[in-house]
Design an enzyme around this catalytic site. Structure first.
Site, PDB file in Angstrom:
ATOM      1  N   ALA A 157      -4.557   2.723   8.231  1.00 11.51           N
ATOM      2  CA  ALA A 157      -3.895   1.438   8.494  1.00 11.51           C
ATOM      3  C   ALA A 157      -4.547   0.727   9.670  1.00 11.51           C
ATOM      4  O   ALA A 157      -5.433  -0.120   9.486  1.00 11.51           O
ATOM      5  CB  ALA A 157      -2.408   1.660   8.725  1.00 11.51           C
ATOM      6  N   ARG A 158      -4.136   1.049  10.893  1.00 13.81           N
ATOM      7  CA  ARG A 158      -4.684   0.440  12.102  1.00 13.81           C
ATOM      8  C   ARG A 158      -4.762   1.490  13.189  1.00 13.81           C
ATOM      9  O   ARG A 158      -3.855   2.312  13.359  1.00 13.81           O
ATOM     10  CB  ARG A 158      -3.832  -0.745  12.577  1.00 13.81           C
ATOM     11  CG  ARG A 158      -4.032  -2.021  11.782  1.00 13.81           C
ATOM     12  CD  ARG A 158      -5.441  -2.590  12.001  1.00 13.81           C
ATOM     13  NE  ARG A 158      -5.691  -3.829  11.280  1.00 13.81           N
ATOM     14  CZ  ARG A 158      -6.206  -3.918  10.068  1.00 13.81           C
ATOM     15  NH1 ARG A 158      -6.502  -2.792   9.408  1.00 13.81           N
ATOM     16  NH2 ARG A 158      -6.441  -5.084   9.505  1.00 13.81           N
ATOM     17  N   HIS A 196     -13.846   2.733   8.359  1.00  7.70           N
ATOM     18  CA  HIS A 196     -12.957   1.627   7.972  1.00  7.70           C
ATOM     19  C   HIS A 196     -13.292   1.130   6.560  1.00  7.70           C
ATOM     20  O   HIS A 196     -13.530  -0.056   6.332  1.00  7.70           O
ATOM     21  CB  HIS A 196     -13.063   0.479   8.982  1.00  7.70           C
ATOM     22  CG  HIS A 196     -11.802  -0.343   9.058  1.00  7.70           C
ATOM     23  ND1 HIS A 196     -11.337  -0.871  10.240  1.00  7.70           N
ATOM     24  CD2 HIS A 196     -10.917  -0.730   8.110  1.00  7.70           C
ATOM     25  CE1 HIS A 196     -10.222  -1.560  10.014  1.00  7.70           C
ATOM     26  NE2 HIS A 196      -9.951  -1.485   8.722  1.00  7.70           N
ATOM     27  N   GLU A 198     -13.717   0.637  17.508  1.00  5.85           N
ATOM     28  CA  GLU A 198     -14.576   0.689  16.321  1.00  5.85           C
ATOM     29  C   GLU A 198     -15.916   0.018  16.598  1.00  5.85           C
ATOM     30  O   GLU A 198     -15.950  -1.152  16.968  1.00  5.85           O
ATOM     31  CB  GLU A 198     -13.868   0.011  15.140  1.00  5.85           C
ATOM     32  CG  GLU A 198     -12.605   0.740  14.712  1.00  5.85           C
ATOM     33  CD  GLU A 198     -11.979   0.212  13.429  1.00  5.85           C
ATOM     34  OE1 GLU A 198     -12.519  -0.763  12.855  1.00  5.85           O
ATOM     35  OE2 GLU A 198     -10.965   0.764  12.983  1.00  5.85           O
ATOM     36  N   ASP A 215      -9.643   6.652   8.985  1.00  2.88           N
ATOM     37  CA  ASP A 215     -10.523   5.560   8.567  1.00  2.88           C
ATOM     38  C   ASP A 215     -10.521   4.426   9.577  1.00  2.88           C
ATOM     39  O   ASP A 215     -11.318   3.502   9.472  1.00  2.88           O
ATOM     40  CB  ASP A 215     -10.076   5.036   7.194  1.00  2.88           C
ATOM     41  CG  ASP A 215     -11.031   4.009   6.616  1.00  2.88           C
ATOM     42  OD1 ASP A 215     -12.250   4.282   6.586  1.00  2.88           O
ATOM     43  OD2 ASP A 215     -10.577   2.919   6.198  1.00  2.88           O
ATOM     44  N   ILE A 273       0.836  -1.201   0.000  1.00  2.27           N
ATOM     45  CA  ILE A 273       0.000   0.000   0.000  1.00  2.27           C
ATOM     46  C   ILE A 273       0.873   1.254   0.000  1.00  2.27           C
ATOM     47  O   ILE A 273       0.657   2.190  -0.779  1.00  2.27           O
ATOM     48  CB  ILE A 273      -0.961   0.002   1.200  1.00  2.27           C
ATOM     49  CG1 ILE A 273      -1.903  -1.205   1.132  1.00  2.27           C
ATOM     50  CG2 ILE A 273      -1.766   1.300   1.242  1.00  2.27           C
ATOM     51  CD1 ILE A 273      -2.740  -1.411   2.372  1.00  2.27           C
ATOM     52  N   ASP A 305      10.396   3.084   7.184  1.00  3.86           N
ATOM     53  CA  ASP A 305       9.984   1.695   7.373  1.00  3.86           C
ATOM     54  C   ASP A 305      11.175   0.949   7.971  1.00  3.86           C
ATOM     55  O   ASP A 305      12.156   0.682   7.277  1.00  3.86           O
ATOM     56  CB  ASP A 305       9.567   1.051   6.049  1.00  3.86           C
ATOM     57  CG  ASP A 305       8.905  -0.312   6.247  1.00  3.86           C
ATOM     58  OD1 ASP A 305       9.305  -1.020   7.196  1.00  3.86           O
ATOM     59  OD2 ASP A 305       8.001  -0.653   5.478  1.00  3.86           O
TER      60      ASP A 305
END
Length: 350
Positions: free
Chosen positions: A256-257, A305, A286, A281, A177, A196
């Protein structure tokens, strides 16, 4: 006859699994379909596994007598494996099989495969859309106009948005992604910084991309977009301390998370102007509760999400699984195996 349990949901439909396998022209297959309640009912933890839909008893009933299970969200716990002696392969159409107890699967001699990259295109496009919406106040303008308010001040210099072209975008996570997002924002004319920690020294970034540490990325980026995996090391990597490094008025996007971001830090950062806007998102809870402090605020764009929610994602996920299942039936190793130690117990070719 190979019995296959197609344990789908209302996104990745059970029929998609069967249709994808049909394209491999296999014979002597028998399917048993089950539809789990997600996304109408949010997923959660079941036993020792996470982001699962339905319960252990539902899964045990769904896979009864099956040798192969294809699913997105069914919980495969130790209790499920103990009650399903016929299972030989559990194939999960997600980037990682978080809804499978890998230790229990390995103890039971069950191969677990997964589907990396199945939603990469969808999530990347969505992330760039969220980025643009937050930078250009699209969400705030839309909400206000629906309520009968014309936000003309958005055209004043002090309130006007900013362009991607010429700005620096920080991309956290350079997997499938993150790489697609990088390509997209480069096409807009942005410069890109990437962080990263899992990249090895042989990675050569594309032209216009610089690999940096997290502190450099945050202190130098007007827009930050998050595409890292959640782990013990990455949990709350973005918090009050690290986000204070951002230039004033920066935009933060997280598709992402939720656990990567300490959401409790955001109200103060928005109030101070350190953050000009956030687009989210994913959340730490959630759905977020009605008392969540970011609800109803300007400069906060929220979606439920949805980043991976395209029909192509569901079809692609089923297709990736079907390829691995077809290989397994043919006596070959699946391409994407989460517990390769089990393969040593089986007579599978590469």
């Amino acid at each position: 006859m190979v019995r296959i349990a197609a344990v789908g949901d209302n996104f990745v439909l059970p029929q998609l699994f069967e249709d994808a396998l049909a394209r491999h022209a296999l014979s002597d297959l028998s399917f048993q379909h089950t539809t789990l309640p997600w996304p109408q009912v949010p997923f959660g933890s079941v036993g020792a596994v996470h982001e699962a839909s339905g319960g252990e008893d539902d899964t045990i009933a769904a896979v009864q007598g099956a040798e192969i299970a294809m699913t997105q969200l069914a919980p495969f716990t130790r209790a499920v494996f103990d009650s399903s002696p016929d299972l030989r392969l559990v194939s999960v159409c997600r980037g990682g099989p978080v809804n499978v107890d890998l230790a229990a699967a390995t103890d039971a001699g069950v191969v677990v495969s997964f589907a990396p990259g199945r939603n990469a295109q969808a999530a990347a496009e969505f992330s760039v859309g969220m980025m643009l919406a937050a930078m250009r106040k699209i969400g705030d303008g839309n909400t206000a106009l629906h309520r009968g308010t014309w936000r003309g001040e958005f055209y004043s210099y002090s309130h006007a948005g900013m362009e991607l072209a010429g700005n620096t975008v920080g991309v956290i996570g350079f997997g499938a992604i993150g790489r697609l997002v990088t390509d997209m924002v480069l096409a807009f004319g942005a410069k890109v910084l990437v962080f990263d920690p899992y990249l090895d020294g042989s990675t050569v970034p594309p032209e216009g991309v610089t690999l940096v540490d997290l502190e450099t990325l945050l202190s130098s980026s007007r827009v930050v977009t998050v595409h890292a995996r959640l782990s013990e090391e990455s949990a709350h990597m973005l918090n009050a301390s690290t986000l204070s490094l951002l230039p004033g008025g920066s935009v933060l996007v997280n598709t992402a998370r939720g656990g990567l971001l300490d959401y409790s830090a955001l109200p103060a950062l928005l109030d101070s102007g350190q953050l000009g806007a956030v687009a989210l998102d994913v959340f730490d809870e959630e759905p977020p509760p009605l008392s969540w402090p970011l609800l109803g605020r300007d400069n906060v764009l929220l979606t439920p999400h949805l980043a991976g929610a395209t029909q192509q994602t569901a079809e692609r996920a089923a297709s990736i699984l079907a390829t691995d299942v077809a290989r397994f039936i043919a006596g070959q190793s699946p391409e994407h195996v989460a517990n390769p130690e089990v393969l040593a117990q089986l007579s599978l070719t590469s």
